[in-house]
Design a protein around this motif. Structure first.
Motif, PDB file in Angstrom:
ATOM      1  N   UNK A 176      -6.293   4.754   1.367  1.00  0.00           N
ATOM      2  CA  UNK A 176      -5.766   6.049   1.779  1.00  0.00           C
ATOM      3  C   UNK A 176      -6.655   7.148   1.234  1.00  0.00           C
ATOM      4  N   UNK A 177      -6.781   8.255   1.996  1.00  0.00           N
ATOM      5  CA  UNK A 177      -7.609   9.381   1.584  1.00  0.00           C
ATOM      6  C   UNK A 177      -6.777  10.655   1.570  1.00  0.00           C
ATOM      7  N   UNK A 185     -14.648  14.476   5.754  1.00  0.00           N
ATOM      8  CA  UNK A 185     -15.311  13.704   4.722  1.00  0.00           C
ATOM      9  C   UNK A 185     -14.275  12.979   3.857  1.00  0.00           C
ATOM     10  N   UNK A 186     -14.685  11.792   3.409  1.00  0.00           N
ATOM     11  CA  UNK A 186     -13.825  11.040   2.491  1.00  0.00           C
ATOM     12  C   UNK A 186     -14.232  11.409   1.067  1.00  0.00           C
ATOM     13  N   UNK A 187     -13.515  12.379   0.493  1.00  0.00           N
ATOM     14  CA  UNK A 187     -13.878  12.906  -0.815  1.00  0.00           C
ATOM     15  C   UNK A 187     -13.007  12.333  -1.926  1.00  0.00           C
ATOM     16  N   UNK A 188     -11.721  12.236  -1.672  1.00  0.00           N
ATOM     17  CA  UNK A 188     -10.788  11.688  -2.656  1.00  0.00           C
ATOM     18  C   UNK A 188     -10.027  10.537  -2.008  1.00  0.00           C
ATOM     19  N   UNK A 189     -10.103   9.362  -2.618  1.00  0.00           N
ATOM     20  CA  UNK A 189      -9.502   8.176  -2.000  1.00  0.00           C
ATOM     21  C   UNK A 189      -8.906   7.256  -3.056  1.00  0.00           C
ATOM     22  N   UNK A 190      -8.042   6.376  -2.564  1.00  0.00           N
ATOM     23  CA  UNK A 190      -7.359   5.391  -3.419  1.00  0.00           C
ATOM     24  C   UNK A 190      -7.203   4.139  -2.575  1.00  0.00           C
ATOM     25  N   UNK A 191      -7.709   3.004  -3.077  1.00  0.00           N
ATOM     26  CA  UNK A 191      -7.660   1.779  -2.283  1.00  0.00           C
ATOM     27  C   UNK A 191      -7.546   0.554  -3.188  1.00  0.00           C
ATOM     28  N   UNK A 192      -7.204  -0.571  -2.580  1.00  0.00           N
ATOM     29  CA  UNK A 192      -7.079  -1.811  -3.329  1.00  0.00           C
ATOM     30  C   UNK A 192      -6.936  -2.998  -2.412  1.00  0.00           C
ATOM     31  N   UNK A 193      -7.217  -4.180  -2.951  1.00  0.00           N
ATOM     32  CA  UNK A 193      -7.128  -5.409  -2.169  1.00  0.00           C
ATOM     33  C   UNK A 193      -6.734  -6.559  -3.104  1.00  0.00           C
ATOM     34  N   UNK A 194      -5.939  -7.474  -2.593  1.00  0.00           N
ATOM     35  CA  UNK A 194      -5.575  -8.660  -3.355  1.00  0.00           C
ATOM     36  C   UNK A 194      -6.709  -9.679  -3.276  1.00  0.00           C
ATOM     37  N   UNK A 233      -8.259  -5.812  -6.791  1.00  0.00           N
ATOM     38  CA  UNK A 233      -9.416  -4.960  -7.005  1.00  0.00           C
ATOM     39  C   UNK A 233      -9.045  -3.562  -6.527  1.00  0.00           C
ATOM     40  N   UNK A 234      -9.018  -2.604  -7.468  1.00  0.00           N
ATOM     41  CA  UNK A 234      -8.638  -1.236  -7.153  1.00  0.00           C
ATOM     42  C   UNK A 234      -9.859  -0.329  -7.202  1.00  0.00           C
ATOM     43  N   UNK A 235      -9.836   0.707  -6.365  1.00  0.00           N
ATOM     44  CA  UNK A 235     -10.942   1.657  -6.304  1.00  0.00           C
ATOM     45  C   UNK A 235     -10.386   3.072  -6.162  1.00  0.00           C
ATOM     46  N   UNK A 236     -10.967   4.000  -6.933  1.00  0.00           N
ATOM     47  CA  UNK A 236     -10.547   5.406  -6.889  1.00  0.00           C
ATOM     48  C   UNK A 236     -11.785   6.289  -6.873  1.00  0.00           C
ATOM     49  N   UNK A 237     -11.736   7.340  -6.051  1.00  0.00           N
ATOM     50  CA  UNK A 237     -12.813   8.332  -6.008  1.00  0.00           C
ATOM     51  C   UNK A 237     -12.217   9.720  -6.174  1.00  0.00           C
ATOM     52  N   UNK A 277      -2.135  10.575  -1.451  1.00  0.00           N
ATOM     53  CA  UNK A 277      -3.216  10.378  -0.478  1.00  0.00           C
ATOM     54  C   UNK A 277      -2.553  10.167   0.884  1.00  0.00           C
ATOM     55  N   UNK A 278      -2.651  11.179   1.737  1.00  0.00           N
ATOM     56  CA  UNK A 278      -1.771  11.259   2.908  1.00  0.00           C
ATOM     57  C   UNK A 278      -2.286  10.524   4.138  1.00  0.00           C
ATOM     58  N   UNK A 279      -3.584  10.306   4.249  1.00  0.00           N
ATOM     59  CA  UNK A 279      -4.117   9.611   5.432  1.00  0.00           C
ATOM     60  C   UNK A 279      -4.292   8.128   5.104  1.00  0.00           C
ATOM     61  N   UNK A 280      -3.460   7.297   5.712  1.00  0.00           N
ATOM     62  CA  UNK A 280      -3.497   5.858   5.450  1.00  0.00           C
ATOM     63  C   UNK A 280      -4.436   5.202   6.458  1.00  0.00           C
ATOM     64  N   UNK A 281      -5.470   4.570   5.948  1.00  0.00           N
ATOM     65  CA  UNK A 281      -6.442   3.882   6.813  1.00  0.00           C
ATOM     66  C   UNK A 281      -6.077   2.411   6.960  1.00  0.00           C
ATOM     67  N   UNK A 282      -5.705   1.785   5.866  1.00  0.00           N
ATOM     68  CA  UNK A 282      -5.327   0.372   5.862  1.00  0.00           C
ATOM     69  C   UNK A 282      -4.095   0.208   4.987  1.00  0.00           C
ATOM     70  N   UNK A 283      -3.144  -0.618   5.469  1.00  0.00           N
ATOM     71  CA  UNK A 283      -1.942  -0.883   4.662  1.00  0.00           C
ATOM     72  C   UNK A 283      -1.394  -2.269   5.009  1.00  0.00           C
TER      73      UNK A 283
END
Length: 246
Positions: free
Chosen positions: A115-116, A233-242, A159-163, A132-138
């Motif tokens: 999400x971004x 632009x993808x400036x601030x994001x929050x993501x993760x995967x099992x 695996x988590x990722x934050x920008x 993070x209001x725009x959900x790309x994958x869920x």
């Protein structure tokens, strides 16, 4: 005792300046008091009886609790014997176990979210959750865009990722906490105060239990800053995967 009370009331009435009351009036009032005392005694007796019944019920419950505690080792032993018998039984028993397990809620084999931030947050509050209001994958429906929370649907290694992005502003130092169930796991700082835009990213593995909640929030002491949102632009994001279930 009655004569004493009668004399007492006579003295009280005389001292109060009321001398017109006759002895009959005094005796009548005294009779009313005796009736009230009798009623109070009756109520006290009823309360004592109710209290005695409550004490008896409490004793019975205590006895039942002791009996249950005595049966607990027997139940545990029976449960272990059933498990042992199930493991040592043939294919027929295994088929029955599969039929029973089929009634359980389905588990999620694949989990991933991304999400971004598209809406700029102009004034970050204390420990404000970043939504993070725009959900790309869920995949697995673990991410909630309404609150910015990811809830782990199953135990595993994620695996988590934050920008975090800070624009070129002398007052912009964006600091965020990643928290799991309210406990800080790591902190992220993006410093745009030097006159240039700044991006900071963090990628890391973490073990999450089923139901663990993960989110990003404002770091204490960095209130009043803002996060720049963008639809381009993808400036601030929050993501993760099992990566692997445990």
């Amino acid at each position: 005792m009655s004569k004493f009370l009668q004399l007492f009331f006579t003295l009280v009435i005389t001292c109060s300046g009321v001398k017109s009351l006759s002895n009959d009036h005094i005796l009548q009032r005294f009779a009313f008091m005796e009736q009230d005392i009798a009623k109070l005694k009756t109520e006290v007796n009823l309360l004592n009886a109710a209290n005695a019944r409550l004490n008896e019920d409490n004793q019975r419950l205590h006895s039942l609790l002791i009996k249950l505690q005595q049966y607990e080792p027997t139940y545990d032993g029976l449960h272990r014997n059933i498990d042992k018998h199930t493991k040592n039984s043939g294919p027929k028993m295994e088929t029955k176990r599969l039929l029973l397990s089929s009634e359980s809620p389905p588990t999620t084999d694949h989990v991933a979210f991304c999400a971004t931030l598209t809406n700029t947050i102009s004034n970050l509050g204390t420990h404000q959750a970043i939504e993070y209001d725009k959900v790309i994958t869920n995949v697995g429906h673990g991410y909630d865009a309404r609150h910015g929370h990811f809830t782990s649907p199953k135990k595993g290694i994620y695996l988590l990722s934050v920008t975090a992005h800070a624009i070129n502003d002398a007052k912009q130092k964006v600091a965020l906490d990643l928290v799991v169930n309210g406990n800080i796991i790591f902190q992220l700082l993006s410093d745009g105060s030097g006159g240039n835009e700044s991006n900071m990213s963090q990628v890391f593995p973490i073990v999450l239990e089923t139901g663990d909640m993960v989110w990003m929030r404002t770091k204490a002491g960095y209130e009043g800053k803002y996060l720049y949102g963008s639809t381009t632009w993808t400036l601030n994001s929050f993501s993760g995967v099992l990566l692997s279930a445990l």
